[in-house]
Scaffold this motif. Structure first.
Motif, PDB file in Angstrom:
ATOM      1  N   LEU A  99       0.831  -1.202   0.000  1.00  0.00           N
ATOM      2  CA  LEU A  99       0.000   0.000   0.000  1.00  0.00           C
ATOM      3  C   LEU A  99       0.867   1.255   0.000  1.00  0.00           C
ATOM      4  O   LEU A  99       0.565   2.237  -0.681  1.00  0.00           O
ATOM      5  N   ALA A 100       1.968   1.225   0.755  1.00  0.00           N
ATOM      6  CA  ALA A 100       2.879   2.378   0.787  1.00  0.00           C
ATOM      7  C   ALA A 100       3.502   2.609  -0.595  1.00  0.00           C
ATOM      8  O   ALA A 100       3.601   3.754  -1.053  1.00  0.00           O
ATOM      9  N   VAL A 101       3.880   1.520  -1.262  1.00  0.00           N
ATOM     10  CA  VAL A 101       4.446   1.641  -2.612  1.00  0.00           C
ATOM     11  C   VAL A 101       3.394   2.197  -3.567  1.00  0.00           C
ATOM     12  O   VAL A 101       3.686   3.075  -4.379  1.00  0.00           O
ATOM     13  N   ALA A 102       2.152   1.694  -3.452  1.00  0.00           N
ATOM     14  CA  ALA A 102       1.073   2.200  -4.308  1.00  0.00           C
ATOM     15  C   ALA A 102       0.791   3.667  -4.011  1.00  0.00           C
ATOM     16  O   ALA A 102       0.506   4.443  -4.925  1.00  0.00           O
ATOM     17  N   GLY A 103       0.889   4.065  -2.738  1.00  0.00           N
ATOM     18  CA  GLY A 103       0.673   5.466  -2.375  1.00  0.00           C
ATOM     19  C   GLY A 103       1.701   6.384  -3.007  1.00  0.00           C
ATOM     20  O   GLY A 103       1.365   7.480  -3.472  1.00  0.00           O
TER      21      GLY A 103
END
Length: 133
Positions: A99-103
């Protein structure tokens, strides 16, 4: 729900050596080698196995296919396998990392990421509570 997860696992990529792989053939091959059989077996409710065992039990203990009815108790002892399936969801940290990478990729503001993480945690908490009851 778990059957839908099995189907979804064929479509979602995986991490290998720190690199995300999303090639369909590699994803299917990886899932079939790693978690498919376990997911399939634990997706069927234990009561179905008990019913099949009950139907196959014979009254005549001298018959060659005789299965004692007490074998059902052994089968019920396998119910904790559901907990192992639940522990699989504890890979929640990997979801948060993804999720952090997608953010970063979609340039989401920090408050949106916190809100998404909070909602995912609430969903996990509800899921675990439902599994306990």
């Amino acid at each position: 729900f778990f059957i839908a997860e099995i189907l979804l696992n064929f479509l979602v990529g995986f991490m290998e050596k720190g690199e995300y792989k999303d090639d369909f053939r590699k994803t299917v091959s990886h899932y079939l080698r790693t978690g498919f059989f376990f997911d399939l077996v634990t997706s069927v409710p234990v009561s179905y196995y008990e019913y099949a065992l009950y139907k196959s039990c014979r009254k005549d203990s001298s018959h060659k296919d005789y299965v004692p009815a007490s074998f059902g108790r052994v089968l019920r002892s396998l119910k904790p396998l559901r907990i192992a399936r639940l522990l699989k969801t504890l890979k929640f940290g990997k979801v948060l990392d993804l999720l952090a990478v997608a953010g970063e990729y979609f340039r989401l503001p920090p408050f949106a990421l916190r809100m998404i993480k909070t909602m995912l945690f609430i969903c996990l908490l509800v899921h675990v509570s439902a599994c306990c009851f």
